[in-house]
Each structure stands twice: as structure tokens, then as C-alpha cells.
Design a protein around this motif. Structure first.
Motif, short mmCIF file in Angstrom:
data_model
loop_
_atom_site.label_atom_id
_atom_site.label_comp_id
_atom_site.label_asym_id
_atom_site.label_seq_id
_atom_site.Cartn_x
_atom_site.Cartn_y
_atom_site.Cartn_z
N PHE A 124 0.93 -1.27 -0.08
CA PHE A 124 -0.02 -0.07 0.01
C PHE A 124 0.97 1.31 -0.20
CE2 PHE A 124 -4.54 1.47 1.13
CZ PHE A 124 -4.14 2.65 0.84
N SER A 125 0.74 2.06 -1.07
CA SER A 125 1.56 3.21 -1.27
C SER A 125 1.24 4.20 -0.07
CB SER A 125 1.43 3.89 -2.57
OG SER A 125 1.65 2.99 -3.40
N LEU A 126 2.03 4.47 0.77
CA LEU A 126 1.73 5.52 1.99
C LEU A 126 3.25 6.11 2.56
CD1 LEU A 126 -0.88 5.85 4.44
CD2 LEU A 126 1.43 6.01 5.55
N ALA A 127 3.27 7.13 2.82
CA ALA A 127 4.56 7.76 3.58
C ALA A 127 4.08 9.12 4.25
CB ALA A 127 5.58 7.94 2.55
N PHE A 128 4.70 9.16 5.43
CA PHE A 128 4.63 10.55 6.14
C PHE A 128 5.87 11.50 5.78
CE2 PHE A 128 1.91 7.89 8.91
CZ PHE A 128 0.87 8.78 9.20
N THR A 129 5.76 12.70 5.68
CA THR A 129 6.76 13.65 5.52
C THR A 129 6.48 15.02 6.00
OG1 THR A 129 8.60 14.51 4.25
CG2 THR A 129 6.65 14.36 3.24
N ARG A 130 7.27 16.09 5.80
CA ARG A 130 6.85 17.34 6.22
C ARG A 130 6.99 18.23 4.92
NH1 ARG A 130 5.76 18.81 11.23
NH2 ARG A 130 6.32 20.89 10.64
N ASP A 188 16.18 14.14 3.73
CA ASP A 188 15.79 15.68 3.86
C ASP A 188 14.21 15.87 3.96
OD1 ASP A 188 15.40 15.59 1.25
OD2 ASP A 188 16.83 17.15 0.76
N GLY A 189 13.44 14.71 3.60
CA GLY A 189 11.98 14.76 3.52
C GLY A 189 11.55 15.27 2.39
N GLN A 190 12.32 15.82 1.08
CA GLN A 190 11.79 16.62 0.27
C GLN A 190 11.65 15.92 -1.11
OE1 GLN A 190 11.19 20.12 0.42
NE2 GLN A 190 11.23 19.36 2.77
N ARG A 191 11.79 14.67 -1.17
CA ARG A 191 11.63 13.79 -2.31
C ARG A 191 11.07 12.54 -2.27
NH1 ARG A 191 16.73 13.96 -6.15
NH2 ARG A 191 15.23 14.46 -7.95
N SER A 206 10.49 5.75 -9.66
CA SER A 206 10.56 7.13 -10.18
C SER A 206 10.87 7.96 -8.81
CB SER A 206 9.31 7.54 -10.91
OG SER A 206 8.03 7.25 -10.20
N VAL A 207 11.23 9.16 -9.26
CA VAL A 207 11.33 10.22 -8.24
C VAL A 207 10.80 11.53 -8.56
CG1 VAL A 207 13.29 11.49 -7.03
CG2 VAL A 207 13.40 8.96 -7.44
N TRP A 208 10.35 12.37 -7.62
CA TRP A 208 9.78 13.74 -7.60
C TRP A 208 9.73 14.47 -6.59
CZ3 TRP A 208 6.36 9.62 -7.65
CH2 TRP A 208 5.59 9.58 -6.50
N ASP A 209 9.64 15.80 -6.32
CA ASP A 209 9.69 16.58 -5.22
C ASP A 209 8.33 16.61 -4.63
OD1 ASP A 209 12.45 16.98 -6.12
OD2 ASP A 209 12.35 19.07 -6.90
N VAL A 210 8.57 16.96 -3.29
CA VAL A 210 7.16 17.12 -2.39
C VAL A 210 6.62 18.68 -2.45
CG1 VAL A 210 6.16 16.80 -0.27
CG2 VAL A 210 7.78 15.30 -1.09
N ASP A 211 7.67 19.43 -2.41
CA ASP A 211 7.12 21.07 -2.14
C ASP A 211 6.31 21.45 -3.33
OD1 ASP A 211 7.69 21.14 0.24
OD2 ASP A 211 9.58 22.26 0.36
#
Length: 354
Positions: A124-130, A188-191, A206-211
Motif C-alpha cells: 500500500f503506497s503510503l509515507a509521512f513527511t513534512r 531531508d524529507g523533500q523527495r 521514479s522520483v519527484w519533489d514534494v514541495d
């Protein structure tokens, strides 16, 4: 060569925890604090140094017991935690349902439903970050869609406008032919690193940015400027991968097809791209490939750790040198803040501090 065999300690779990089925690290300075999920659905806060535990929540996620295992992957409950330990999520890996719990109030703030769509093929795709000063939870809401929500209120933060109608046979704008898989957050929680796959099938991390995703472009995870592919392997996903630091990732397996895959690791620089072969999309630059690592992958920001039935091996991801081994210790969980590796074994925990 480093050898940590003598430094493996066995601890008894506090009686109040019951039968533990999963753990998730939380940050409390340098203290090794974990959240523990018990068979009865209780979520507890476990302070390893003090030896005590305290119930902080409970989950009642539907067990989905009627599901048949796919490719050997049995449905299991999985525990996720926000970095500060304020929120937890319990989901059914290789299933459809889950929920987010506010551990300060014990209230379920968000029911999770990935709507199916070959959900048996992926955790199940899930993750916490800021992001932008607040805690957020990323979760799968369709086979080809991830969303971001506020775990405190359950409010959706990535609402999309309705997709415009298109001519028959054409694909709508922002269409993503991609089954989202396990998610990994950069240190760093950003990607985000996504272990998903595309039809026919090909595993395609794959990779992408959160902000940018939470700051205005709700389509960032589909086709945003920051999204890049890492590599493609036919019939090969649900295997080990980890961030080394906030740019480099390690991907398990040497080869391009499940049939010819060999044990090893490939190191990619996701901060640099080259023209990819598939759809001419940007692809991360491969820095190194070396034989050896297999099983689960972890990293402390400098070294790569691989864990299989033989033990925990330590690798230099710059040149592929094997730096050490902890024989007979196969970690199932890693606490990056405390530098602690744990192995759950028959109601007890084996611990090694790296």
C-alpha cells in the motif's frame, strides 16, 4: 573489515506490547523510540532504553482475509509513523484499506482506500513527511494516482481539477500509466522514491519533489517538472531500494529482466538526468553497479546495508567495497535517528547499533 557479531543483543519485548507484528521508528532526540503494532491492533510507544511501553492508539482496519497471495506476497498489516510520532497509519500491504490515527487523541482522522487496481501486486503506497512547515501523509487513492492529505484533519491537499474531455482513443492530459508501489522518503524529507510498475509489466522506480506538489502543482507526481525515472526492469519490482542521501538511491538487482537478474546494487544520482530510452523521459544517471547486496536495503546516509538470511552486510556505495558483516543477524527494521537495527524474532528483539 568491520565485524559486529559480538555487539548483537537480544531484548525481551515489554509484556504490555503483546504479539508485535510491525515497528516504525520515531524521532525523540537520540533516544531509540519506536511505535509498535500488536496483533490486536494496539499501537504502543516503546522506549527501548527505558524498557517501557505505553498504548497510544488502536486500529480497526479491515483484515481482508479473503485475499489470495500474489507471487508469494501475503497480505499483511503495515505500520507507518510520522517523524515526530504524532500520527500513525496502519495499512494492508497488497490490499486495499488503511487508516490514519492521531496518536494524541486516538481518533481516526482519515480512512484510506486505494480503490483497487492490481493492488495485490504492490505494498500500500503510503509515507509521512513534512512539507511547507507541516506534517503531511502521502497515500494511494487509485492505481495511478497518489494524493497528499493533512493527517491532523484529513483534508486533501492535492485536489485536481476535472480532467477535460478528449477525442475517442486519445489519452487525457496528465494521464499516468503507472501502478504506484512502495514509497521511500529522502532523508531531508523533500523527495519521494516510488517503486511502481507500468504495463506490460516493467518495474520502473521514479522520483519527484514534494514541495511543488503541495505548493500549487497537484499534478507533480504525474508529469511535473521534478519527476524523473530511475531505471526499468521487466517483471521486477517489490525488491529492495533505499535513499543513500537526499540525491543518491540504491536499487537492488543487476540486470534488466527478472529472468536474468543477479544479486547486487545499482547506485543512481537522481540530481542529474540523461535522456531515457522509454518515452524519452529524463532518467537518473547511474554512478555504479556492483555485485553482492541482496535482501532488504537500509542506509545511514553514508553506507549501504543489505540484510538477507546470512546476515547484515555493510557496503561503500562509492566503490562497492564490502566494509563488514554481522553474521546471522538479518535486520527487519532500521532507526536512522538512533543508528539502530532491529530484528523481530519469536516475541523477542535482536538489536545491533551501527
Amino acid at each position: 573489515m568491520i565485524s559486529g557479531d559480538d555487539a548483537v543483543h537480544e531484548l525481551s519485548l515489554p509484556p504490555g506490547l503483546g504479539a508485535v507484528i510491525d515497528l516504525a521508528p520515531v524521532h525523540d532526540g537520540d533516544r531509540p523510540v519506536w511505535l509498535a503494532l500488536s496483533e490486536d491492533g494496539t499501537i504502543s510507544r516503546w522506549d527501548v532504553a527505558a524498557g517501557g511501553c505505553k498504548p497510544v492508539g488502536i486500529t480497526t482496519v479491515a483484515p481482508e482475509t479473503d485475499r489470495e497471495p500474489w507471487n508469494g506476497h501475503v497480505l499483511r498489516r503495515r505500520l507507518h509513523a510520522s517523524q515526530d510520532g504524532m500520527f500513525a497509519a496502519v495499512v494492508n500491504d497488497y490490499g486495499r484499506f488503511g487508516e490514519v490515527v492521531d496518536l494524541q487523541t486516538g481518533r481516526v482522522t482519515l480512512g484510506l482506500d486505494n480503490q483497487g487496481g492490481h493492488e495485490e501486486t504492490v505494498p500500500f503506497s503510503l509515507a509521512f513527511t513534512r512539507s511547507r512547515g507541516r506534517c503531511v501523509v502521502i497515500h494511494r487513492t487509485a492505481w495511478n494516482r497518489l494524493d497528499v492529505s493533512d493527517p491532523r484533519t484529513g483534508v486533501l491537499l492535492t485536489e485536481r481539477a476535472p480532467v477535460a474531455a478528449v477525442a475517442e482513443g486519445a489519452l487525457p492530459e496528465h494521464h499516468l500509466d503507472y501502478f504506484h508501489g512502495a514509497l521511500y522518503v529522502s532523508p531531508d524529507g523533500q523527495r519521494i522514491l516510488d517503486d511502481g510498475w507500468i504495463w506490460h509489466p516493467v518495474g520502473f522506480p521514479s522520483v519527484w519533489d514534494v514541495d511543488p506538489w503541495t505548493g500549487g502543482n497537484s499534478w507533480e507526481s504525474e508529469d511535473g517538472p521534478s519527476r524523473i525515472e530511475v531505471c526499468g526492469r521487466e517483471y521486477y519490482w517489490n525488491h529492495a531500494m533505499t535513499w543513500i542521501d537526499s540525491v543518491r538511491v540504491a536499487i537492488e538487482g543487476l540486470g534488466d529482466d527478472d529472468d536474468g537478474m543477479q544479486p547486487g546494487a545499482r547506485i543512481f544520482d537522481t540530481g542529474r538526468t540523461e535522456q531515457g530510452d522509454l518515452w524519452r523521459t529524463p532518467t537518473a544517471v547511474e554512478l555504479l553497479a556492483f555485485e553482492g547486496p541482496t535482501g532488504r536495503f537500509f542506509s545511514d546516509g553514508t553506507r549501504l546495508f543489505s540484510c538477507d538470511d546470512g546476515g547484515l552486510s555493510i557496503w561503500d556505495p562509492v566503490d562497492g567495497t564490502r566494509l563488514g558483516v554481522v553474521s546471522g543477524f538479518s535486520a527487519t527494521h532500521h532507526h536512522p535517528g538512533a543508528g539502530q537495527f532491529l530484528q523481530l524474532v519469536d516475541g523477542a528483539v535482536r538489536l545491533w547499533a551501527g
